[in-house]
Design an enzyme around this catalytic site. Structure first.
Site, mmCIF file in Angstrom:
data_model
loop_
_atom_site.group_PDB
_atom_site.id
_atom_site.type_symbol
_atom_site.label_atom_id
_atom_site.label_comp_id
_atom_site.label_asym_id
_atom_site.label_seq_id
_atom_site.Cartn_x
_atom_site.Cartn_y
_atom_site.Cartn_z
ATOM 1 N N GLU A 86 0.587 -1.238 0.016
ATOM 2 C CA GLU A 86 -0.292 -0.302 0.304
ATOM 3 C C GLU A 86 0.499 1.290 0.145
ATOM 4 O O GLU A 86 0.539 2.189 0.832
ATOM 5 C CB GLU A 86 -0.741 0.136 0.916
ATOM 6 C CG GLU A 86 -1.691 -1.203 1.185
ATOM 7 C CD GLU A 86 -2.369 -1.717 3.048
ATOM 8 O OE1 GLU A 86 -2.166 -0.095 3.684
ATOM 9 O OE2 GLU A 86 -3.263 -2.432 2.796
ATOM 10 N N PRO A 87 1.877 1.062 -1.314
ATOM 11 C CA PRO A 87 2.547 2.683 -1.060
ATOM 12 C C PRO A 87 1.744 4.098 -1.836
ATOM 13 O O PRO A 87 1.068 3.922 -2.281
ATOM 14 C CB PRO A 87 4.161 2.528 -1.762
ATOM 15 C CG PRO A 87 3.205 1.697 -2.767
ATOM 16 C CD PRO A 87 2.223 0.547 -1.678
ATOM 17 N N ARG A 126 3.502 7.422 -0.558
ATOM 18 C CA ARG A 126 4.439 8.798 -0.364
ATOM 19 C C ARG A 126 5.378 8.455 -1.672
ATOM 20 O O ARG A 126 5.777 9.597 -1.951
ATOM 21 C CB ARG A 126 4.701 8.648 1.148
ATOM 22 C CG ARG A 126 5.596 10.219 1.259
ATOM 23 C CD ARG A 126 6.858 10.028 2.691
ATOM 24 N NE ARG A 126 5.049 9.645 3.824
ATOM 25 C CZ ARG A 126 5.306 10.494 4.805
ATOM 26 N NH1 ARG A 126 5.273 11.989 4.233
ATOM 27 N NH2 ARG A 126 4.308 10.548 5.358
ATOM 28 N N ARG A 159 1.581 20.172 5.914
ATOM 29 C CA ARG A 159 3.016 19.468 6.337
ATOM 30 C C ARG A 159 3.777 19.538 7.087
ATOM 31 O O ARG A 159 3.968 19.780 8.157
ATOM 32 C CB ARG A 159 3.144 18.309 5.448
ATOM 33 C CG ARG A 159 2.670 17.746 4.274
ATOM 34 C CD ARG A 159 3.231 16.324 3.439
ATOM 35 N NE ARG A 159 3.896 15.243 4.753
ATOM 36 C CZ ARG A 159 5.314 15.697 5.033
ATOM 37 N NH1 ARG A 159 5.534 16.465 4.585
ATOM 38 N NH2 ARG A 159 5.604 14.754 5.909
ATOM 39 N N CYS A 210 -3.756 32.997 9.052
ATOM 40 C CA CYS A 210 -3.711 33.292 10.982
ATOM 41 C C CYS A 210 -3.273 32.530 11.486
ATOM 42 O O CYS A 210 -4.249 32.257 12.174
ATOM 43 C CB CYS A 210 -4.459 34.819 11.224
ATOM 44 S SG CYS A 210 -5.595 36.083 9.875
ATOM 45 N N TYR A 229 0.304 13.731 0.139
ATOM 46 C CA TYR A 229 -0.521 14.390 1.699
ATOM 47 C C TYR A 229 0.065 16.348 1.158
ATOM 48 O O TYR A 229 -0.057 16.756 1.774
ATOM 49 C CB TYR A 229 0.260 13.763 2.137
ATOM 50 C CG TYR A 229 -0.250 12.636 3.248
ATOM 51 C CD1 TYR A 229 -0.496 12.036 3.155
ATOM 52 C CD2 TYR A 229 1.835 11.633 2.522
ATOM 53 C CE1 TYR A 229 -0.687 10.786 3.684
ATOM 54 C CE2 TYR A 229 1.610 10.475 2.972
ATOM 55 C CZ TYR A 229 0.458 9.494 2.939
ATOM 56 O OH TYR A 229 -0.194 8.186 2.928
HETATM 57 N N1 LLP Z 1 -1.631 2.039 4.439
HETATM 58 C C1 LLP Z 1 -2.422 2.531 5.011
HETATM 59 C C2 LLP Z 1 -3.665 1.462 6.416
HETATM 60 C C3 LLP Z 1 -1.564 3.349 6.013
HETATM 61 O O1 LLP Z 1 -2.414 4.454 7.194
HETATM 62 C C4 LLP Z 1 -1.056 4.605 5.449
HETATM 63 C C5 LLP Z 1 -0.398 6.193 5.657
HETATM 64 C C6 LLP Z 1 -0.514 3.842 4.277
HETATM 65 C C7 LLP Z 1 -0.560 2.643 3.726
HETATM 66 C C8 LLP Z 1 0.599 4.862 3.260
HETATM 67 O O2 LLP Z 1 1.808 4.817 3.811
HETATM 68 P P1 LLP Z 1 3.310 5.196 3.149
HETATM 69 O O3 LLP Z 1 3.133 4.876 2.515
HETATM 70 O O4 LLP Z 1 2.659 6.775 2.558
HETATM 71 O O5 LLP Z 1 3.938 5.904 3.616
HETATM 72 N N2 LLP Z 1 -0.184 12.659 6.596
HETATM 73 C C9 LLP Z 1 1.420 12.431 6.476
HETATM 74 C C10 LLP Z 1 0.947 10.298 6.428
HETATM 75 C C11 LLP Z 1 0.333 9.742 6.924
HETATM 76 C C12 LLP Z 1 0.223 8.308 6.834
HETATM 77 C C13 LLP Z 1 -1.079 7.634 7.556
HETATM 78 N N3 LLP Z 1 -0.458 6.376 6.668
HETATM 79 C C14 LLP Z 1 1.733 13.122 6.337
HETATM 80 O O6 LLP Z 1 1.834 14.140 5.338
HETATM 81 O O7 LLP Z 1 3.050 12.487 6.155
#
Ligand code: LLP
Length: 411
Positions: free
Chosen positions: A272-273, A275, A311, A340, A369
């Site tokens: 589930e990537p 970012r 962020r 503000c 994000y």
């Molecule tokens: N799967 C699940 C269940 C998750 O909760 C997340 C991210 C992902 C996959 C994706 O993870 P990634 O590959 O993107 O690392 N808003 C925060 C990031 C929150 C991530 C929450 N879960 C930020 O801007 O850093």
């Protein structure tokens, strides 16, 4: 690099960023189709030959045009709400390639997931098991579920994006996992198909991944030995990226670690990537309103604010800020937004060429994000999103108008 200078002008693929901004106005999000495909392709290639489905985490960048682009390249979707499921379906992603996770799914969302025939419903608590069983029973259906387990591994990432420690709200606590699987098998409208986990985001070290994979694959093996006919294993989100001076884990090394754990199980693999696929493919483009001098500091006041890119304000996150017209660094600026709130700061002490009103800057690594977390705070419009492909670009979300913001208000 899809954002690069040519003759001192910042380009996104084959288009000058300044020209797009002149058309679309600022602030605006620009995405590179090429970079999205390349980032997704790195995962796909790393898992070539394995029975693996790369499900893009919709929460990272949820624009339907982006989901369509990734879906066409072979991606599935990882979703966390009914809204995200509907986005993925609108993007043409096959239900079989959609995962639905979340600690607090509503009955309507669970019903939508069952009706749409999505591939994997991740159940995160014993309470939810009963609810899903009840909803499936009412529909005389069988719900195909995986249990999302909390392997109690500290991902060593930012406090606010860590999910796999026992103190986090996500997943079934490790000591209760076995018992919950046994309970799940007694419920007649559930088909227990898999194991899922996710330990956090922006992880730049392979060790916590390996620790979680080891625990979860051991569990899967024990479940198989106990007679569970598992079909799939889901190892959660993807790799952290380099925002500043971090060193990202190589996707090949990650894939090797995943496959070493998973191969002996003979299960379908889901990942589930978010970012690492989205971030480098997007930038937030903003115009300098003016330079304000106070207490010996120079503030570059932008027309983008924390409502557009949250962020830095929420996590103290670092995003590189570069000029759209290249020049030698001449001054240090605190780059701030108009909202503000004292936390509406994109960066402090940033070395940039001398800036003046009307100059444009690009805030990089904003494709994940970024737009997805934008809001109407301060009654500011959501910025447009523009997808660039070669020397073409198209608006994939219009700038929100004031009338759109207040459309649902009654006064
Ligand atoms: N799967 C699940 C269940 C998750 O909760 C997340 C991210 C992902 C996959 C994706 O993870 P990634 O590959 O993107 O690392 N808003 C925060 C990031 C929150 C991530 C929450 N879960 C930020 O801007 O850093």
């Amino acid at each position: 690099m899809s954002f690069a200078y040519q003759n001192k002008k910042l380009m996104c693929e084959g288009m000058a960023v300044a020209a797009i901004a002149a058309q679309a106005g600022t602030p605006c999000y620009l995405y590179s189709a090429h970079q999205f495909r390349e980032n997704f392709g790195a995962y796909r290639n790393a898992f070539l030959g394995a029975d693996a489905t790369i499900c893009f985490a919709v929460k990272a960048c949820s624009n339907i045009a982006i989901l369509k682009l990734l879906g066409t390249a072979g991606a599935g979707a990882d979703t966390v709400s009914g809204g995200e499921i509907r986005r993925a379906l609108l993007a043409g992603i096959a239900p079989e390639k959609i995962i639905f996770s979340g600690v607090g799914k509503t009955e309507d969302e669970i019903a939508l997931a069952l009706e749409s025939g999505i591939g994997q419903l991740n159940v995160e608590s014993p309470e939810e098991l009963e609810i899903v069983d009840g909803i499936a029973a009412a529909r005389r259906a069988k719900a195909r579920i995986s249990l999302r387990v909390n392997p109690d591994v500290d991902a060593g990432t930012h406090e606010k994006i860590s999910t796999g420690r026992k103190s986090d709200k996500f997943g079934i606590p490790w000591p209760e996992v076995w018992e919950t699987y046994q309970e799940a098998r007694t419920l007649s409208h559930l088909e227990v198909e898999g194991v899922a986990c996710h330990i956090g985001s922006q992880i730049t070290d392979l060790a916590p991944f390996e620790a979680a994979f080891a625990k979860v694959t051991d569990l899967a093996r024990e479940l198989q030995a106990d007679g569970f006919r598992l079909r799939r294993i889901d190892l959660g989100g993807g790799l952290g990226i380099q925002y500043r001076d971090e060193t990202a884990v190589d996707v090949g090394d990650y894939a090797a670690a995943v496959m070493q754990s998973v191969r002996p199980l003979g299960l379908q693999l889901f990942l589930e990537p978010g970012r690492s696929i989205g971030a480098s493919a997007g930038a937030l483009i903003s115009e300098v309103q003016f330079i304000k001098h106070a207490e010996g500091r120079s503030f570059a006041v932008l027309d983008a604010g924390m409502n557009d890119l949250a962020r830095p304000a929420i996590y103290g996150a670092y995003h590189e800020i570069i000029p759209v017209r290249q020049g030698d660094p001449a001054e240090s600026y605190d780059v701030v937004g108009p909202v503000c709130e004292s936390s509406d700061i994109f960066g402090t002490n940033r070395r940039l060429p001398r800036l003046a009103a009307g100059d444009l800057v690009a805030i990089l690594n904003a494709g994940a994000y970024g737009a997805a977390m934008s809001s109407n705070y301060n009654t500011r419009s959501l910025p447009p999103e523009i997808l660039v492909e070669g020397d073409q670009c198209k608006v994939i979300r219009e700038r929100q108008r004031f009338e759109d913001i207040i459309a649902l208000e009654r006064y």
